[in-house]
Enzyme design. Structure first.
Site, PDB file in Angstrom:
ATOM      1  N   GLY A  51       0.751  -1.326   0.052  1.00 34.74           N
ATOM      2  CA  GLY A  51      -0.021   0.084   0.073  1.00 34.74           C
ATOM      3  C   GLY A  51       0.977   1.392   0.140  1.00 34.74           C
ATOM      4  CB  CYS A 102      13.600   3.786  21.053  1.00 34.83           C
ATOM      5  SG  CYS A 102      15.524   4.014  20.787  1.00 34.83           S
ATOM      6  CB  CYS A 129      -6.946 -24.507  29.134  1.00 34.36           C
ATOM      7  SG  CYS A 129      -6.374 -22.500  29.751  1.00 34.36           S
ATOM      8  CB  ALA A 176       9.804  -7.676   8.044  1.00 35.35           C
ATOM      9  NE  ARG A 177       6.879  -0.759  10.650  1.00 34.05           N
ATOM     10  CZ  ARG A 177       5.570  -0.968  10.041  1.00 34.05           C
ATOM     11  NH1 ARG A 177       4.857  -2.026  10.145  1.00 34.05           N
ATOM     12  NH2 ARG A 177       5.026  -0.178   9.289  1.00 34.05           N
ATOM     13  CG  ASP A 212       2.616  -6.213   5.817  1.00 33.13           C
ATOM     14  OD1 ASP A 212       3.610  -6.706   6.048  1.00 33.13           O
ATOM     15  OD2 ASP A 212       1.598  -6.766   4.786  1.00 33.13           O
ATOM     16  CG  ASN A 213       6.223  -8.577   8.657  1.00 32.73           C
ATOM     17  OD1 ASN A 213       7.276  -8.805   9.693  1.00 32.73           O
ATOM     18  ND2 ASN A 213       6.543  -8.493   7.713  1.00 32.73           N
ATOM     19  CE  LYS A 229       1.438  -7.277  -2.626  1.00 32.52           C
ATOM     20  NZ  LYS A 229       0.879  -6.945  -1.130  1.00 32.52           N
TER      21      LYS A 229
END
Length: 654
Positions: free
Chosen positions: A62, A196, A208, A156-157, A152-153, A107
């Protein structure tokens, strides 16, 4: 001749980020008709810097589509793109570089081809790969003038953040969630890094609750996605959505879970047969439920589940079965029990065919002969939706539509194309300051359209957090021959000698956990590669001395063959002795003197009470000590959370 107002409008349009959006809609002849050049307002030095800049953009979703278009039209000389994803149908409503014929294609590759037409003079290099792959090493990161994160995750960031800090390359971090967005400039030693500020960790659910006492739709959805789908078509140990910690609440359920896994192996072997759907249904919606009902103490304060008979539900579904296709295609409707059974059987038929084809192609026990959940995979989504809803009927929980289940299972946050465009424009504006080296003028910008003050809320960049587990460490690199180097080589030849730890007691950990401390020496003889350490791995060294304590040291592992006559580990800069800072000495606590309390010392910034109640991520010191404290807290109050919502950088699921 155009009027003065028209000329003024043309000038302001070109100088605004909106101009970049208009450029994509007009051909070159239309742009050339305007007498004002797009770079006419840009200082010559900055224009030359852009043309010579080699930049990296991680993520082509995006934000990435908007950002790539901006970088190309702004005139950056060389842009590298890395993205592992392929294009899905759901991407097309906002990722404007992609079209319907591009579905299932890379992509990165498609974005490159589309953006190249905007400015053929820019060199674009696309990589359909994982940014964590070994090829993207420290030297590769050092070759860039700056890095743009459009990911977006969380995992990886964090990896890109650590690599940029290790390579001392500026990083421009960005993210959006719905109408909100954020842009942050990260420079080692100058501004705060991505870690940080503590980030929310992905929500896990106690076994459970998921296995025995679901009370919310999300419990049933996680059961279908993280347990049942994996047991039948995936890797049975892949239960990322479940909290499988061994504690008093979960121990019995974990034992039952293992027994049921064995029983499901028999059912798994019947995949593709006519009996398969009924065998699976009878196991999870009848016999397992009957076993749960027999535990009378569990149902003293709640209604017990009701087991289902496959034949009875199938008989009632006869009329629904005729309209199977229309039932499956109606994703907004909340299906009845009978309709869910029809979708359950049909999705099992489709998934069975796929898994048998994969086993034929790769072999029965190949990791590639598995199917995992994907929100854009209709087969897995139908199976999870039907399984979750049938389980909801069993436990008296409100069922959900396929559309709702897709959002909950995929943890989808609404994506707004306009937000992506604004954030991408802000990234480019901040990049100009990075090119000029003006980090003191860089701003951390928040896009908050519903705030009462203003749309954009810029703020001065935060200083590095001295207690940050990532940038608060001493960072260096080490060259390792992974074919020969053992943990003992790292301890004796590098940490003690080259880093100067000497007789200090210390602990070593990696992404996989604790590797060494004075009480944990079993791994010393093992190769580093056997301990999960590979190219680009990060290893943390924690000094455990009370006095003259080194701050934590983070090693970035660079794999390289070393002559057999030399030691298998050496620093990348052998002529430079490291100068590792020491931790500040702890001030003694204030005491009372002569009956009067000593003057109260002001709280240090890092010790101030905060209203932020979000769960902090353990730093390396806490992680190591946590291993020695076998204490686990189980949270049965399950809440649906977005992985990164409301934290440093805000994300969407592309």
């Amino acid at each position: 001749m155009r009027s003065r107002r028209a000329r003024t409008f043309a000038t302001s349009l070109r100088e605004s980020s909106l101009f970049l959006d208009f450029c994509a809609q007009f051909d070159r002849s239309t742009l050339d008709a305007y007498p004002i050049h797009r770079d006419s307002h840009v200082p010559t030095v900055l224009r030359v810097s852009k043309q010579a800049a080699r930049v990296l953009m991680v993520g082509a979703g995006g934000i990435g589509c908007e950002l790539l278009k901006n970088l190309v039209l702004t005139g950056f000389g060389e842009v590298h793109i890395v993205d592992l994803d392929t294009i899905d149908l759901s991407n097309l409503n906002r990722q404007f570089l992609f079209r319907h014929e591009h579905i299932k294609k890379s992509k990165a590759e498609i974005a490159k081809d589309a953006a190249q037409r905007f400015n053929p003079n820019v060199k674009i290099v696309a990589s359909h790969a994982n940014i964590k792959d070994a090829q993207f090493n420290l030297e590769w990161f050092r070759s860039f003038r700056m890095v743009f994160n459009a990911l977006d995750n969380l995992e990886a960031r964090r990896h890109v953040n650590r690599m940029c800090l290790a390579a001392d390359v500026p990083l421009i971090e960005s993210g959006t969630t719905g109408f909100n967005g954020q842009v942050q400039v990260i420079k080692k030693g100058v501004t705060a890094c991505y870690d940080c500020t503590a980030k929310d960790v992905p929500k896990s659910y106690p076994v459970c609750t998921i296995r025995s006492t679901p009370s919310q739709p999300i419990h049933c959805i996680v059961w279908g996605k993280s347990y049942l789908l994996n047991e039948i078509f995936g890797a049975s140990e892949d239960q990322a959505g479940l909290d499988t910690s061994e504690n008093s609440d979960n121990a019995k359920e974990m034992a039952e879970l293992k027994k049921e896994s064995e029983a499901l192996k028999t059912i798994r072997e019947s995949v593709g047969t006519e009996q398969f759907p009924q065998m699976l249904f009878d196991k999870v919606f009848n016999s397992d439920i009957t076993r749960l009902r027999s535990m009378e103490d569990m149902w003293k304060s709640r209604s017990p589940p009701e087991p289902l008979q496959y034949e009875n539900v199938l008989r009632q579904a006869t009329q629904v079965n005729v309209a199977k296709e229309s039932t499956i295609q109606d994703g907004q409707k909340v299906w009845t029990l009978e309709e869910n059974l029809v979708v359950f059987n049909d999705s099992l038929k489709r998934l069975s065919k796929r898994i048998l084809d994969l086993k034929k192609q790769y072999g029965d026990h190949s990791p590639q002969a598995t199917i995992s959940f994907d929100k854009d995979d209709d087969d897995t989504l139908d199976f999870v939706a039907a399984s979750a809803n049938i389980r909801s009927f069993v436990f008296g929980i409100e069922p959900k539509s396929r559309f709702d289940i897709k959002q909950m299972a995929g943890n989808i946050i609404p994506a707004i194309a306009t937000t992506n465009a604004i954030v991408a424009g802000l990234c480019v504006l901040e990049s100009f300051k990075v090119l000029r080296g003006e980090f003191e003028t860089a701003q951390e910008v928040f896009l908050t359209p519903f705030a009462p003050q203003r749309l954009l809320a810029p703020d001065r960049p935060r200083a590095p957090n001295p207690n940050c587990p990532i940038c608060g460490n001493y960072q260096t690199s080490v060259c390792v021959d992974l074919a020969r180097a053992t943990l003992n080589d790292l301890v004796e030849d590098f940490v003690k000698v080259q880093l100067g730890f000497g007789d200090h007691e210390f602990a070593i950990s990696s992404e996989v956990g604790l590797l060494y401390d004075p009480d944990e020496t079993d791994n010393l003889a093992k190769l580093l590669s056997e301990l999960g350490i590979n190219q680009n791995s990060f290893v943390t060294i924690v000094d455990e001395e009370e006095d003259d304590t080194f701050i934590n040291v983070v090693l970035n592992i660079q794999s390289s063959p070393i002559e057999g006559t030399e030691k298998p580990i050496k620093g990348l800069e052998p002529d430079k002795a490291p100068s590792i800072p020491r931790k500040p000495k702890k001030e003694p606590p204030t005491t009372e003197s002569n009956g009067a309390q000593a003057q109260t010392q002001p709280l240090k910034p890092e010790l101030e009470v905060t209203k932020d109640l979000k769960r902090s991520r353990l730093d390396d010191n806490e992680l190591l000590s946590a291993k020695k404290r076998a204490k686990t807290v189980v949270d049965d109050d399950v809440v649906i959370v977005d992985d990164d919502a409301g934290t440093g950088a805000i994300t969407i699921d592309d």
